[in-house]
Design a protein around this motif. Structure first.
Motif, mmCIF file in Angstrom:
data_model
loop_
_atom_site.group_PDB
_atom_site.id
_atom_site.type_symbol
_atom_site.label_atom_id
_atom_site.label_comp_id
_atom_site.label_asym_id
_atom_site.label_seq_id
_atom_site.Cartn_x
_atom_site.Cartn_y
_atom_site.Cartn_z
ATOM 1 N N VAL A 48 15.164 -0.882 -4.249
ATOM 2 C CA VAL A 48 14.267 -2.158 -4.065
ATOM 3 C C VAL A 48 15.379 -3.569 -3.193
ATOM 4 C CG1 VAL A 48 12.629 -3.265 -4.716
ATOM 5 C CG2 VAL A 48 12.380 -0.617 -5.364
ATOM 6 N N ALA A 49 15.736 -3.822 -4.442
ATOM 7 C CA ALA A 49 16.369 -5.403 -4.145
ATOM 8 C C ALA A 49 17.643 -5.275 -5.804
ATOM 9 C CB ALA A 49 14.991 -5.925 -4.273
ATOM 10 N N VAL A 50 18.055 -6.171 -4.485
ATOM 11 C CA VAL A 50 20.054 -6.528 -5.580
ATOM 12 C C VAL A 50 19.773 -7.959 -5.107
ATOM 13 C CG1 VAL A 50 21.059 -4.581 -5.488
ATOM 14 C CG2 VAL A 50 20.694 -5.964 -3.491
ATOM 15 N N SER A 66 11.378 -1.399 3.039
ATOM 16 C CA SER A 66 9.894 -0.815 2.364
ATOM 17 C C SER A 66 9.041 -2.102 1.864
ATOM 18 C CB SER A 66 9.645 0.355 1.780
ATOM 19 O OG SER A 66 10.815 0.046 0.272
ATOM 20 N N VAL A 67 10.257 -3.286 1.484
ATOM 21 C CA VAL A 67 9.487 -3.904 0.662
ATOM 22 C C VAL A 67 10.262 -5.406 1.282
ATOM 23 C CG1 VAL A 67 9.887 -2.596 -1.754
ATOM 24 C CG2 VAL A 67 12.019 -4.550 -1.059
ATOM 25 N N GLN A 85 8.866 -11.029 -7.506
ATOM 26 C CA GLN A 85 7.996 -11.133 -7.545
ATOM 27 C C GLN A 85 6.955 -10.003 -6.334
ATOM 28 O OE1 GLN A 85 5.971 -13.907 -8.658
ATOM 29 N NE2 GLN A 85 4.375 -12.801 -7.594
ATOM 30 N N MET A 86 6.586 -9.908 -6.477
ATOM 31 C CA MET A 86 6.192 -8.543 -5.702
ATOM 32 C C MET A 86 4.943 -9.035 -5.089
ATOM 33 S SD MET A 86 6.936 -4.759 -7.947
ATOM 34 C CE MET A 86 5.638 -5.757 -9.459
ATOM 35 N N PRO A 91 -0.164 0.832 -2.339
ATOM 36 C CA PRO A 91 0.157 2.104 -3.423
ATOM 37 C C PRO A 91 1.297 2.953 -3.297
ATOM 38 C CG PRO A 91 -2.680 2.108 -1.914
ATOM 39 C CD PRO A 91 -1.351 0.778 -1.656
ATOM 40 N N GLU A 92 1.593 2.713 -2.171
ATOM 41 C CA GLU A 92 3.289 3.549 -2.233
ATOM 42 C C GLU A 92 4.675 2.603 -2.974
ATOM 43 O OE1 GLU A 92 1.250 4.145 1.691
ATOM 44 O OE2 GLU A 92 1.106 2.331 0.268
#
Length: 126
Positions: A48-50, A66-67, A85-86, A91-92
């Motif tokens: 996702v992230a680093v 994707s993010v 923080q999203m 839904p994915e």
């Protein structure tokens, strides 16, 4: 001995926001590169992230395609905490989200991280 504990997951409608937290204990948080991975049911763990360790001149971040543009990773070394923080959730994005850490430089490869939390569930409804 390092322990990571995630929190902040929950149920949210598509387009909404959540803020995940990761509390670290048992080590020197500022010396670790930190990140987030996620895993949906019957799926492999996904990067996702680093974010870079505090020894860098400036914090560097890297996101999955994707993010990118929707999620923001950050850290507060004075509080030994990592955040995600999203925004504009889809839904994915539904998955268990894991906080991870390592003493070396950050990486996208899950196998290279030494420390993992137990995860927090994020569910995005349509």
């Amino acid at each position: 001995q390092v322990q990571l504990v995630e929190s902040g997951g929950g149920l949210v409608q598509a387009g909404g926001s959540l803020r995940l937290s990761c509390a670290a204990s048992g080590g020197s948080f500022s010396s670790y590169s930190m990140g987030w991975f996620r895993q949906a049911p019957r799926a492999a763990r996904e990067f996702v992230a680093v974010i870079s360790k505090s020894g860098d001149s400036t914090y560097s971040t890297y996101y999955s395609d994707s993010v990118k543009g929707r999620f923001t990773i950050s850290r507060d070394n004075s509080e030994n905490k990592l955040y995600l923080q999203m925004n504009s959730l889809k839904p994915e994005d539904t998955a268990v989200y894991y906080c991870v850490g390592r003493r070396a430089l950050f990486t996208r490869n899950a196998r290279e991280y030494d420390y993992w939390g137990q995860g927090t569930q994020v569910t995005v409804s349509s």
